[in-house]
Design a protein around this motif. Structure first.
Motif, PDB file in Angstrom:
ATOM      1  N   ARG A   1      -6.487  -4.620  -7.087  1.00  0.00           N
ATOM      2  CA  ARG A   1      -6.212  -3.624  -6.054  1.00  0.00           C
ATOM      3  C   ARG A   1      -4.915  -3.888  -5.307  1.00  0.00           C
ATOM      4  O   ARG A   1      -4.170  -2.964  -4.975  1.00  0.00           O
ATOM      5  N   GLY A   2      -4.625  -5.154  -5.020  1.00  0.00           N
ATOM      6  CA  GLY A   2      -3.508  -5.495  -4.149  1.00  0.00           C
ATOM      7  C   GLY A   2      -3.968  -5.627  -2.717  1.00  0.00           C
ATOM      8  O   GLY A   2      -5.070  -5.208  -2.349  1.00  0.00           O
ATOM      9  N   VAL A   3      -3.133  -6.210  -1.878  1.00  0.00           N
ATOM     10  CA  VAL A   3      -3.497  -6.441  -0.477  1.00  0.00           C
ATOM     11  C   VAL A   3      -3.114  -5.232   0.384  1.00  0.00           C
ATOM     12  O   VAL A   3      -2.262  -4.418   0.006  1.00  0.00           O
ATOM     13  N   ASP A   4      -3.753  -5.135   1.525  1.00  0.00           N
ATOM     14  CA  ASP A   4      -3.454  -4.037   2.455  1.00  0.00           C
ATOM     15  C   ASP A   4      -2.152  -4.271   3.208  1.00  0.00           C
ATOM     16  O   ASP A   4      -1.444  -3.321   3.556  1.00  0.00           O
ATOM     17  N   LEU A   5      -1.859  -5.545   3.475  1.00  0.00           N
ATOM     18  CA  LEU A   5      -0.718  -5.889   4.323  1.00  0.00           C
ATOM     19  C   LEU A   5      -0.102  -7.193   3.839  1.00  0.00           C
ATOM     20  O   LEU A   5      -0.820  -8.112   3.431  1.00  0.00           O
ATOM     21  N   VAL A   6       1.230  -7.265   3.871  1.00  0.00           N
ATOM     22  CA  VAL A   6       1.948  -8.524   3.655  1.00  0.00           C
ATOM     23  C   VAL A   6       2.832  -8.780   4.872  1.00  0.00           C
ATOM     24  O   VAL A   6       3.521  -7.875   5.354  1.00  0.00           O
ATOM     25  N   VAL A   7       2.800 -10.024   5.362  1.00  0.00           N
ATOM     26  CA  VAL A   7       3.742 -10.478   6.383  1.00  0.00           C
ATOM     27  C   VAL A   7       4.686 -11.464   5.708  1.00  0.00           C
ATOM     28  O   VAL A   7       4.252 -12.497   5.186  1.00  0.00           O
ATOM     29  N   ASP A   8       5.989 -11.141   5.721  1.00  0.00           N
ATOM     30  CA  ASP A   8       6.971 -11.928   4.970  1.00  0.00           C
ATOM     31  C   ASP A   8       8.107 -12.386   5.889  1.00  0.00           C
ATOM     32  O   ASP A   8       8.978 -11.595   6.250  1.00  0.00           O
TER      33      ASP A   8
ATOM     34  N   ALA B   1       2.838  -7.067  -4.461  1.00  0.00           N
ATOM     35  CA  ALA B   1       1.468  -7.505  -4.181  1.00  0.00           C
ATOM     36  C   ALA B   1       0.676  -6.487  -3.364  1.00  0.00           C
ATOM     37  O   ALA B   1      -0.535  -6.642  -3.194  1.00  0.00           O
ATOM     38  N   LEU B   2       1.339  -5.448  -2.888  1.00  0.00           N
ATOM     39  CA  LEU B   2       0.676  -4.445  -2.048  1.00  0.00           C
ATOM     40  C   LEU B   2      -0.115  -3.434  -2.869  1.00  0.00           C
ATOM     41  O   LEU B   2       0.286  -3.056  -3.966  1.00  0.00           O
ATOM     42  N   ARG B   3      -1.187  -2.969  -2.307  1.00  0.00           N
ATOM     43  CA  ARG B   3      -1.896  -1.823  -2.877  1.00  0.00           C
ATOM     44  C   ARG B   3      -1.080  -0.559  -2.621  1.00  0.00           C
ATOM     45  O   ARG B   3      -0.190  -0.549  -1.754  1.00  0.00           O
ATOM     46  N   PRO B   4      -1.361   0.548  -3.315  1.00  0.00           N
ATOM     47  CA  PRO B   4      -0.754   1.825  -2.951  1.00  0.00           C
ATOM     48  C   PRO B   4      -1.071   2.154  -1.487  1.00  0.00           C
ATOM     49  O   PRO B   4      -2.193   1.952  -1.015  1.00  0.00           O
ATOM     50  N   GLU B   5      -0.068   2.637  -0.771  1.00  0.00           N
ATOM     51  CA  GLU B   5      -0.153   2.958   0.656  1.00  0.00           C
ATOM     52  C   GLU B   5      -0.334   1.713   1.528  1.00  0.00           C
ATOM     53  O   GLU B   5      -0.706   1.814   2.701  1.00  0.00           O
ATOM     54  N   GLY B   6      -0.055   0.527   0.977  1.00  0.00           N
ATOM     55  CA  GLY B   6      -0.101  -0.697   1.766  1.00  0.00           C
ATOM     56  C   GLY B   6       1.129  -0.831   2.653  1.00  0.00           C
ATOM     57  O   GLY B   6       2.067  -0.025   2.605  1.00  0.00           O
ATOM     58  N   ARG B   7       1.138  -1.887   3.488  1.00  0.00           N
ATOM     59  CA  ARG B   7       2.215  -2.088   4.464  1.00  0.00           C
ATOM     60  C   ARG B   7       2.858  -3.463   4.276  1.00  0.00           C
ATOM     61  O   ARG B   7       2.152  -4.453   4.092  1.00  0.00           O
TER      62      ARG B   7
ATOM     63  N   PRO C   1       9.728   1.370  -6.273  1.00  0.00           N
ATOM     64  CA  PRO C   1       8.278   1.189  -6.377  1.00  0.00           C
ATOM     65  C   PRO C   1       7.545   1.508  -5.079  1.00  0.00           C
ATOM     66  O   PRO C   1       6.427   2.038  -5.106  1.00  0.00           O
ATOM     67  N   ALA C   2       8.168   1.198  -3.941  1.00  0.00           N
ATOM     68  CA  ALA C   2       7.537   1.506  -2.653  1.00  0.00           C
ATOM     69  C   ALA C   2       7.412   3.012  -2.461  1.00  0.00           C
ATOM     70  O   ALA C   2       6.388   3.512  -1.978  1.00  0.00           O
ATOM     71  N   LEU C   3       8.444   3.732  -2.839  1.00  0.00           N
ATOM     72  CA  LEU C   3       8.409   5.189  -2.722  1.00  0.00           C
ATOM     73  C   LEU C   3       7.311   5.766  -3.613  1.00  0.00           C
ATOM     74  O   LEU C   3       6.513   6.607  -3.170  1.00  0.00           O
ATOM     75  N   GLN C   4       7.245   5.305  -4.839  1.00  0.00           N
ATOM     76  CA  GLN C   4       6.269   5.850  -5.785  1.00  0.00           C
ATOM     77  C   GLN C   4       4.826   5.584  -5.356  1.00  0.00           C
ATOM     78  O   GLN C   4       3.932   6.382  -5.632  1.00  0.00           O
ATOM     79  N   ALA C   5       4.615   4.454  -4.680  1.00  0.00           N
ATOM     80  CA  ALA C   5       3.254   4.081  -4.278  1.00  0.00           C
ATOM     81  C   ALA C   5       2.968   4.402  -2.812  1.00  0.00           C
ATOM     82  O   ALA C   5       1.929   4.004  -2.290  1.00  0.00           O
ATOM     83  N   ASN C   6       3.884   5.131  -2.142  1.00  0.00           N
ATOM     84  CA  ASN C   6       3.686   5.524  -0.749  1.00  0.00           C
ATOM     85  C   ASN C   6       3.437   4.335   0.175  1.00  0.00           C
ATOM     86  O   ASN C   6       2.635   4.397   1.113  1.00  0.00           O
ATOM     87  N   ARG C   7       4.141   3.237  -0.101  1.00  0.00           N
ATOM     88  CA  ARG C   7       4.015   2.050   0.748  1.00  0.00           C
ATOM     89  C   ARG C   7       4.939   2.166   1.954  1.00  0.00           C
ATOM     90  O   ARG C   7       5.941   2.878   1.926  1.00  0.00           O
ATOM     91  N   SER C   8       4.591   1.430   3.015  1.00  0.00           N
ATOM     92  CA  SER C   8       5.381   1.443   4.246  1.00  0.00           C
ATOM     93  C   SER C   8       6.000   0.073   4.469  1.00  0.00           C
ATOM     94  O   SER C   8       5.341  -0.947   4.283  1.00  0.00           O
TER      95      SER C   8
END
Length: 320
Positions: free
Chosen positions: A205-212, A224-230, A248-255
């Motif tokens: 699935r991937g994680v909901d949030l990454v802090v980097d 490592a993010l799920r689709p629509e993850g942050r 990839p962020a655009l395609q998966a609607n990530r923030s």
């Protein structure tokens, strides 16, 4: 007073321990006799890459100690009071002049080195996780550089918020220390593929949030993010250009959210959050880990240790 200064950017040995004029207490501030100065990631980056604004520049963000002078406009601080402080310069010295609004009283029972190290690390972690990252109970978060100051804080805060916590770390000993603080899964980035491991642990699935806070790991963080993850990126401990393929962020609607805490600490909600976490640390509910202390006179050695060793937590300078 004695201070650690640098006159041009470079490796740790550009730091010199010299006499400089005592700072003047500002009308809206206090003068602190420094008892502990935490070496922050920004201190290392600035010394390595940022030309100082003037000769004999005293670097350093975080310091705690005793107030020895109070400006005429200040009503909520007093002589002899122990405070911890944040500013964009001046911590690597025996005395520090700083606006009162950038200081927090040190609660009774809190070690002065821990007080110096807490505001930036824990304030940054809290802001990344909740104000920007919107972490909720039951979500899964990946924290890059889990053994760093921000990482250690983020692990504890995310665990207390009811999240499942993954973090990158090197070595079994440090991984064990992090598990004791609330880490659910340690990922040794030296021997395992971080993204593959995240996907295995989250069943694809991937994680909901990454802090980097690293920078050089941003592409892996995004993957490592799920689709629509942050993804919240803060600082640049890796010293990279922070380049990133955003397709990839655009395609998966990530923030993606950038955080620079230098402009945030005086905001009422951030300031009060740090105050509350200082109280929690004094009660033992949060752990501030100091890897090692050095005398201020050995600031160059301390910077080299912080950069060249796999530390756990913060390195702290103590004036002689």
């Amino acid at each position: 007073m004695k201070a650690a200064i640098y006159e041009h950017p470079g490796p740790p040995d550009v730091l010199r321990y010299v006499d400089v004029p005592d700072p003047v207490c500002p009308s809206d501030g206090v003068l602190i006799r420094v008892e502990a100065a935490a070496i922050e990631g920004g201190d290392l980056i600035n010394r390595a890459s940022t030309p100082p604004p003037h000769p004999a520049f005293v670097l350093g963000y975080a310091a705690a100690g005793e107030i020895v002078a109070v400006g005429e406009k200040v009503r909520d601080r007093h002589m002899g009071q122990k405070v911890t402080s944040f500013d964009l310069a001046g911590s690597h010295a025996e005395l520090r002049a700083v606006a009162a609004s950038r200081t927090w009283p040190v609660p009774e029972g809190l070690d002065i080195a821990a007080a110096a190290a807490l505001p930036i690390a824990f304030g940054t972690a809290h802001h990344c996780l909740f104000a920007r990252g919107g972490l909720k109970r039951g979500e899964t978060v990946l924290i890059q550089a889990g053994a760093g100051g921000v990482g250690l804080a983020a692990i504890q805060l995310a665990h207390q918020a009811g999240a499942t916590v993954l973090a990158t770390v090197s070595g079994d000993r440090r991984a064990g220390r992090l598990v004791a603080l609330g880490l659910d899964h340690a990922i040794d980035h030296r021997s395992a593929d971080v993204v593959d491991t995240v996907m295995r642990l989250t069943e694809g699935r991937g994680v909901d949030l990454v802090v980097d806070p690293v920078g050089t790991t941003l592409q892996a963080s995004l993957a490592a993010l799920r689709p629509e993850g942050r993804l919240v990126f803060v600082g640049n401990a890796g010293g990279s250009q922070l380049s990133l393929d955003l397709w990839p962020a655009l395609q998966a609607n990530r923030s993606l959210f950038g955080v620079f805490m230098g402009t945030q600490f005086e905001k009422p909600d951030v300031y009060s959050t740090v105050s509350r976490m200082l109280e929690q640390a004094a009660l033992g509910h949060l752990k501030v880990i100091v890897d090692r202390t050095f005398p201020l006179a050995a600031a160059a050695e301390a910077h080299a240790y912080a950069e060249g060793n796999s530390i756990l937590g913060r390195v702290v300078l103590v004036p002689n």
